[in-house]
Write an enzyme that holds these catalytic residues in place. Structure first.
Site, mmCIF file in Angstrom:
data_model
loop_
_atom_site.group_PDB
_atom_site.id
_atom_site.type_symbol
_atom_site.label_atom_id
_atom_site.label_comp_id
_atom_site.label_asym_id
_atom_site.label_seq_id
_atom_site.Cartn_x
_atom_site.Cartn_y
_atom_site.Cartn_z
ATOM 1 N N ALA A 48 0.814 -1.218 0.000
ATOM 2 C CA ALA A 48 0.000 0.000 0.000
ATOM 3 C C ALA A 48 0.847 1.268 0.000
ATOM 4 C CB ALA A 48 -0.942 -0.008 1.200
ATOM 5 N N VAL A 78 -3.977 -3.454 4.448
ATOM 6 C CA VAL A 78 -2.966 -3.360 5.502
ATOM 7 C C VAL A 78 -3.599 -3.953 6.754
ATOM 8 C CG1 VAL A 78 -1.405 -1.846 6.770
ATOM 9 C CG2 VAL A 78 -2.132 -1.206 4.456
ATOM 10 N N ILE A 79 -2.949 -4.992 7.275
ATOM 11 C CA ILE A 79 -3.451 -5.674 8.467
ATOM 12 C C ILE A 79 -2.539 -5.337 9.639
ATOM 13 C CG2 ILE A 79 -3.946 -7.915 9.530
ATOM 14 C CD1 ILE A 79 -4.559 -8.982 6.692
ATOM 15 N N GLU A 82 2.239 -6.371 15.053
ATOM 16 C CA GLU A 82 2.697 -6.135 16.418
ATOM 17 C C GLU A 82 3.511 -4.859 16.582
ATOM 18 O OE1 GLU A 82 4.816 -9.655 17.501
ATOM 19 O OE2 GLU A 82 3.069 -10.935 17.290
ATOM 20 N N THR A 83 3.785 -4.170 15.470
ATOM 21 C CA THR A 83 4.616 -2.958 15.554
ATOM 22 C C THR A 83 3.831 -1.759 15.032
ATOM 23 O OG1 THR A 83 5.552 -3.141 13.329
ATOM 24 C CG2 THR A 83 6.656 -4.391 15.103
ATOM 25 N N HIS A 85 4.446 -0.187 12.392
ATOM 26 C CA HIS A 85 4.537 -0.153 10.926
ATOM 27 C C HIS A 85 3.166 0.079 10.294
ATOM 28 C CE1 HIS A 85 6.116 -1.098 6.959
ATOM 29 N NE2 HIS A 85 5.124 -1.967 6.791
ATOM 30 N N ARG A 124 -14.604 -7.289 4.048
ATOM 31 C CA ARG A 124 -14.658 -6.064 3.261
ATOM 32 C C ARG A 124 -14.338 -6.304 1.789
ATOM 33 N NH1 ARG A 124 -14.177 -5.354 8.264
ATOM 34 N NH2 ARG A 124 -14.762 -3.463 9.355
#
Length: 155
Positions: A48, A78-79, A82-83, A85, A124
């Site tokens: 993305a 975009v999933i 843990e950061t 980002h 979605r």
């Protein structure tokens, strides 16, 4: 030749990081665009974050080649991980697309899913459920109409 006398030319830029989700988003977008009689070109980028740059490159290239797109559809997913980002990719890609839309008066349909997990992404993207690829394509087509209304179609 103006957009009134020809089919709109739409560039779909899709992030391929989640390939199956990207394919489903594209299928929804393509169906809506074809139904509207649009000419569709599809290009892929890694994620993305790269979508705005690809659209900007296409705009710049069209100035040199004389082949303009009437609108753009940005598709991706975009999933959250843990950061942080996720936050940067979501925020910066959305910001850059918005800057292109209002800075260059581009007709952009925004179809980048920003979700917590795969289940939300599929809900979605799925054409039988929320069909966000279709929604992004329809938004793009509406913005193409507005560009034409305001004399910004450039032809």
């Amino acid at each position: 030749m103006t957009t009134a006398s020809r089919s709109p030319r739409i560039l779909v830029v899709e992030a391929r990081f989640y390939e199956e989700i990207a394919d489903e988003l594209y299928a929804g977008a393509e169906a809506a665009l074809r139904e509207a009689g649009a000419e569709v070109e599809r290009i892929a980028v890694p994620g993305a974050f790269e979508i705005p740059a690809a659209i900007s490159m296409a705009v710049d290239a069209s100035h040199h080649a004389g082949t303009n797109f009437d609108g753009y559809v940005a598709l991706g997913c975009v999933i959250r991980g843990e950061t942080s980002h996720y936050d940067y990719v979501c925020g910066e890609s959305a910001r850059a697309l918005q800057e292109l839309a209002y800075g260059d008066n581009l007709a952009i349909g925004y179809g980048i899913l920003t979700v917590e997990d795969q289940e939300q992404a599929w809900a979605r993207a799925d054409r039988k459920r929320k069909n966000k690829g279709r929604d992004a394509a329809l938004a793009c087509l509406r913005m193409v109409e507005l560009r034409k209304k305001f004399g910004l179609d450039g032809d």
